[in-house]
Design a protein around this motif. Structure first.
Motif, PDB file in Angstrom:
ATOM      1  N   LYS A  50       0.837  -1.193   0.000  1.00 28.26           N
ATOM      2  CA  LYS A  50       0.000   0.000   0.000  1.00 28.26           C
ATOM      3  C   LYS A  50       0.877   1.250   0.000  1.00 28.26           C
ATOM      4  CE  LYS A  50      -3.859   2.032   2.610  1.00 28.26           C
ATOM      5  NZ  LYS A  50      -4.726   1.881   3.814  1.00 28.26           N
ATOM      6  N   HIS A  51       0.505   2.236  -0.812  1.00 27.93           N
ATOM      7  CA  HIS A  51       1.186   3.534  -0.935  1.00 27.93           C
ATOM      8  C   HIS A  51       2.523   3.443  -1.681  1.00 27.93           C
ATOM      9  CE1 HIS A  51      -1.887   5.059   1.670  1.00 27.93           C
ATOM     10  NE2 HIS A  51      -1.451   4.409   2.735  1.00 27.93           N
ATOM     11  N   ASP A  52       2.818   2.317  -2.363  1.00 24.01           N
ATOM     12  CA  ASP A  52       4.009   2.244  -3.225  1.00 24.01           C
ATOM     13  C   ASP A  52       3.748   3.016  -4.515  1.00 24.01           C
ATOM     14  OD1 ASP A  52       5.457   0.710  -1.509  1.00 24.01           O
ATOM     15  OD2 ASP A  52       5.304  -1.163  -2.642  1.00 24.01           O
ATOM     16  N   GLN A  74      -4.232  -5.564 -10.343  1.00 23.66           N
ATOM     17  CA  GLN A  74      -3.498  -6.034  -9.160  1.00 23.66           C
ATOM     18  C   GLN A  74      -2.930  -4.865  -8.354  1.00 23.66           C
ATOM     19  OE1 GLN A  74      -0.650  -9.327  -9.771  1.00 23.66           O
ATOM     20  NE2 GLN A  74      -1.680  -9.734 -11.716  1.00 23.66           N
ATOM     21  N   ILE A  75      -2.283  -3.922  -9.032  1.00 21.89           N
ATOM     22  CA  ILE A  75      -1.661  -2.828  -8.281  1.00 21.89           C
ATOM     23  C   ILE A  75      -2.705  -1.836  -7.764  1.00 21.89           C
ATOM     24  CG2 ILE A  75       0.536  -3.074  -9.500  1.00 21.89           C
ATOM     25  CD1 ILE A  75      -0.167  -0.616 -11.147  1.00 21.89           C
ATOM     26  N   ILE A  76      -3.844  -1.718  -8.450  1.00 20.80           N
ATOM     27  CA  ILE A  76      -4.924  -0.849  -7.955  1.00 20.80           C
ATOM     28  C   ILE A  76      -5.563  -1.460  -6.715  1.00 20.80           C
ATOM     29  CG2 ILE A  76      -7.236   0.039  -8.462  1.00 20.80           C
ATOM     30  CD1 ILE A  76      -6.300   0.471 -11.368  1.00 20.80           C
ATOM     31  N   GLU A  77      -5.828  -2.779  -6.764  1.00 18.79           N
ATOM     32  CA  GLU A  77      -6.454  -3.463  -5.628  1.00 18.79           C
ATOM     33  C   GLU A  77      -5.564  -3.423  -4.392  1.00 18.79           C
ATOM     34  OE1 GLU A  77      -7.352  -7.358  -7.011  1.00 18.79           O
ATOM     35  OE2 GLU A  77      -9.081  -6.717  -8.226  1.00 18.79           O
ATOM     36  N   HIS A  78      -4.255  -3.350  -4.583  1.00 21.57           N
ATOM     37  CA  HIS A  78      -3.337  -3.279  -3.440  1.00 21.57           C
ATOM     38  C   HIS A  78      -3.123  -1.843  -2.960  1.00 21.57           C
ATOM     39  CE1 HIS A  78      -2.560  -7.496  -4.274  1.00 21.57           C
ATOM     40  NE2 HIS A  78      -1.826  -7.564  -3.181  1.00 21.57           N
ATOM     41  N   GLN A  79      -3.921  -0.917  -3.465  1.00 24.57           N
ATOM     42  CA  GLN A  79      -3.927   0.482  -3.033  1.00 24.57           C
ATOM     43  C   GLN A  79      -2.553   1.138  -3.153  1.00 24.57           C
ATOM     44  OE1 GLN A  79      -6.163   1.212   0.634  1.00 24.57           O
ATOM     45  NE2 GLN A  79      -6.956  -0.882   0.534  1.00 24.57           N
ATOM     46  N   THR A  80      -1.884   0.867  -4.257  1.00 22.81           N
ATOM     47  CA  THR A  80      -0.620   1.560  -4.507  1.00 22.81           C
ATOM     48  C   THR A  80      -0.908   3.020  -4.853  1.00 22.81           C
ATOM     49  OG1 THR A  80      -0.688   0.837  -6.825  1.00 22.81           O
ATOM     50  CG2 THR A  80       0.552  -0.536  -5.273  1.00 22.81           C
ATOM     51  N   ALA A  81       0.141   3.840  -4.812  1.00 16.67           N
ATOM     52  CA  ALA A  81      -0.056   5.278  -4.983  1.00 16.67           C
ATOM     53  C   ALA A  81      -0.265   5.674  -6.446  1.00 16.67           C
ATOM     54  CB  ALA A  81       1.149   6.030  -4.422  1.00 16.67           C
ATOM     55  N   GLY A  82       0.405   4.983  -7.366  1.00 17.34           N
ATOM     56  CA  GLY A  82       0.296   5.333  -8.779  1.00 17.34           C
ATOM     57  C   GLY A  82       1.307   4.542  -9.597  1.00 17.34           C
ATOM     58  N   CYS A 102      -7.828   3.451 -15.143  1.00 15.49           N
ATOM     59  CA  CYS A 102      -7.179   4.374 -14.206  1.00 15.49           C
ATOM     60  C   CYS A 102      -8.087   5.561 -13.884  1.00 15.49           C
ATOM     61  CB  CYS A 102      -5.860   4.868 -14.783  1.00 15.49           C
ATOM     62  SG  CYS A 102      -4.591   3.583 -14.901  1.00 15.49           S
ATOM     63  N   ASP A 103      -8.774   6.066 -14.899  1.00 18.94           N
ATOM     64  CA  ASP A 103      -9.697   7.179 -14.659  1.00 18.94           C
ATOM     65  C   ASP A 103     -10.848   6.764 -13.740  1.00 18.94           C
ATOM     66  OD1 ASP A 103      -8.471   9.288 -15.996  1.00 18.94           O
ATOM     67  OD2 ASP A 103      -9.294   8.674 -17.939  1.00 18.94           O
ATOM     68  N   SER A 104     -11.344   5.544 -13.948  1.00 17.64           N
ATOM     69  CA  SER A 104     -12.493   5.093 -13.144  1.00 17.64           C
ATOM     70  C   SER A 104     -12.123   4.907 -11.679  1.00 17.64           C
ATOM     71  CB  SER A 104     -13.060   3.790 -13.714  1.00 17.64           C
ATOM     72  OG  SER A 104     -12.112   2.738 -13.602  1.00 17.64           O
TER      73      SER A 104
END
Length: 553
Positions: A50-52, A74-82, A102-104
């Protein structure tokens, strides 16, 4: 102090990102960034946190658009920063499905149109994050040291809250259910009332807040709230007014440290009060035993300012609990007693009443004092006592709905040495509330009416009187259970109106006629004559007291 954490927006302002553009998810540029990670493999889930902030050349896009979408999910579900992607090395375009995804999710997709050195980016951002954390740790250490000095120097809670305000540079709130809320720095009255109303409403819906919470006032104001907990009980709340919904760890730690410091001060104050309480126990016990030599000495021991003759009025009261030892157990009983004791102190403190308390078994002895300023002083004192009773009733009914207790207060006295009589009267009030149903909700000796006289009559005399007046009726009632005594009492209460009597007893008129005929047979036709009626009414009032005496033997 900036309340925003280090985020994607700050990253975009770093020198190495001057040529980068946000291709999608622009609404998410305030996502927090805690680390930078280079990632090229397709199965990203096990390697991100999270926050990577992810750096990539887009190698995972070479396979197919489907595998690219799976990587993004995968990276969105893990709440990464961007995600930062470099053009020119591996890929030259981003599929529209990924941009729409990404927009959604408001997930920042950052594009480098020319090759960049990822190691320079990681070094730059990691150095900034580490330096920022180191600076915050130094500030937290300074804050903690100054806080400890304040705790050691005094029990001044406002000083602790002002220290929090100076380090956070935000509006600080100190909320209490008993005392008035306070603000650092002070606020205009209109704004203070608005925050008071909001916070009181929030505390009403969340009875026992045990952890830090974020309350939303409106679109631009939030309250970060932390309970002050002592002995498992929430005493108050420390709050901070914010302007965005994601407080930094630094802000959270400042509030958390402060709540613990306030708890420490409250505990120390509590221990001091317990030490004082032992002296109060001795004072009340000495008053009950009438072993104090002078009025001035008694008032000085109570801690009254300028003790002098009849300058004060005093009222004694008793609160008695009916514990179910089998259900509650001794530990829970003791815990309940202490909770009630703390609440009583807080309510009395709120109303600025001089008082001393003594806990004895399942009873709390309470002695209240008020300066005699005018003719309304006595009524003002009893008004505050009623506020105490209402607050106690409200708390116990909410916390322990099936917990029973009795409250009694005697008449006021102008001499502290005479307060033992007030306690004696309070005990009589409690006895009546336990034996006479009509007196169950009465808490004052001045309101028990003729029972003042009946209680003063020695038991043998009262018993003989009741037997002489009602003995035959009581004997018949015990044998046949026709409710004749209740019927006679209601008949007298309704001034001889048979229709009203039948209505209040919820019986048919003919049933009432039959009962009244039987009463006439037993007592004689003259039972409604004034002199005889007065004797019968007095005997019916004394009858529950005689029954209670028999039950106690």
């Amino acid at each position: 102090m900036d309340e925003m954490p280090f985020c994607v927006h700050d990253v975009l302002n770093r020198p190495l990102f001057q040529r980068a553009i946000v291709l999608a998810g622009a609404q998410g540029i305030y996502r927090e960034v805690r680390w930078v990670h280079i990632l090229e493999i397709i199965h990203a889930a096990p390697y991100v946190s999270k926050h990577d902030l992810i750096l990539t050349t887009g190698l995972w896009l070479k396979r197919s658009a489907k595998s690219g979408l799976e990587y993004m999910r995968q990276i969105i579900e893990h709440q990464t920063a961007g995600l930062c992607i470099e053009f020119g090395t591996t890929v030259d375009e981003i599929p529209d499905q990924i941009i729409d995804l990404c927009d959604s999710y408001d997930f920042p997709l950052i594009l480098f149109r020319q090759p960049v050195r990822f190691e320079e980016i990681t070094q730059d951002i990691h150095a900034h994050i580490i330096n920022q954390h180191f600076g915050l740790l130094k500030k937290l250490e300074q804050f903690s040291q100054q806080q400890q000095q304040l705790i050691l120097q005094s029990t001044d809670i406002p000083a602790i809250l002002r220290l929090l305000q100076s380090y956070s540079e935000h509006q600080i709130l100190y909320l209490s259910r008993i005392e008035a809320n306070t603000y650092f720095p002070p606020l205009p009255e209109e704004m203070r009332e608005a925050i008071n109303t909001f916070c009181n409403q929030q505390m009403k819906h969340s009875d026992q807040i045990q952890e830090m919470e974020l309350w939303k006032m409106d679109e631009h104001r939030y309250v970060l709230i932390q309970p002050v907990v002592c002995f498992g009980q929430v005493f108050s709340y420390v709050g901070m007014l914010l302007h965005q919904a994601h407080p930094t760890e630094y802000m959270k730690l400042l509030v958390d440290y402060t709540s613990k410091a306030v708890a420490t001060v409250l505990l120390r104050t509590q221990f001091l009060e317990e030490k004082i309480l032992s002296n109060q126990n001795e004072l009340i016990q000495d008053i009950l035993n009438r072993s104090i030599d002078s009025e001035e000495q008694a008032q000085m021991r109570m801690g009254l300012p300028s003790p002098n003759g009849e300058k004060y009025i005093f009222v004694g009261g008793i609160i008695e609990f009916e514990h179910n030892v089998i259900e509650a157990g001794p530990e829970r009983m003791e815990s309940r007693n202490q909770d009630v004791l703390v609440l009583i102190r807080s309510l009395l403190k709120r109303d600025r009443m001089h008082h001393v308390l003594m806990m004895k078994n399942n009873q709390i002895y309470l002695l209240c004092a008020k300066a005699r300023i005018g003719k309304d002083s006595e009524s003002s004192l009893y008004h505050k006592i009623q506020g105490l009773i209402d607050g106690l009733n409200k708390y116990i009914n909410q916390a322990w709905p099936h917990f029973h207790f009795h409250i009694g207060f005697g008449k006021s006295r102008t001499m502290l040495l005479d307060a033992w009589m007030s306690f004696k009267e309070a005990f009589q009030v409690i006895e009546l509330s336990q034996t006479v149903p009509a007196m169950k909700q009465n808490h004052y000796y001045a309101s028990i009416g003729v029972y003042q006289l009946l209680h003063a009559v020695p038991y043998p005399i009262l018993s003989d009187f009741v037997q002489d007046q009602l003995g035959d009726l009581i004997a018949y009632e015990n044998k046949h259970h026709l409710h004749l005594i209740d019927t006679l009492a209601m008949y007298f209460k309704c001034m001889g109106s048979k229709g009203e009597t039948a209505k209040r007893l919820f019986i048919h008129r003919q049933t009432l006629y039959n009962r009244l005929d039987k009463i006439s047979d037993i007592l004689g036709e003259d039972y409604f004559q004034p002199q005889r009626r007065h004797c019968l009414e007095m005997a019916m009032l004394g009858y529950p007291l005689i029954e209670s005496y028999h039950a106690d033997q």
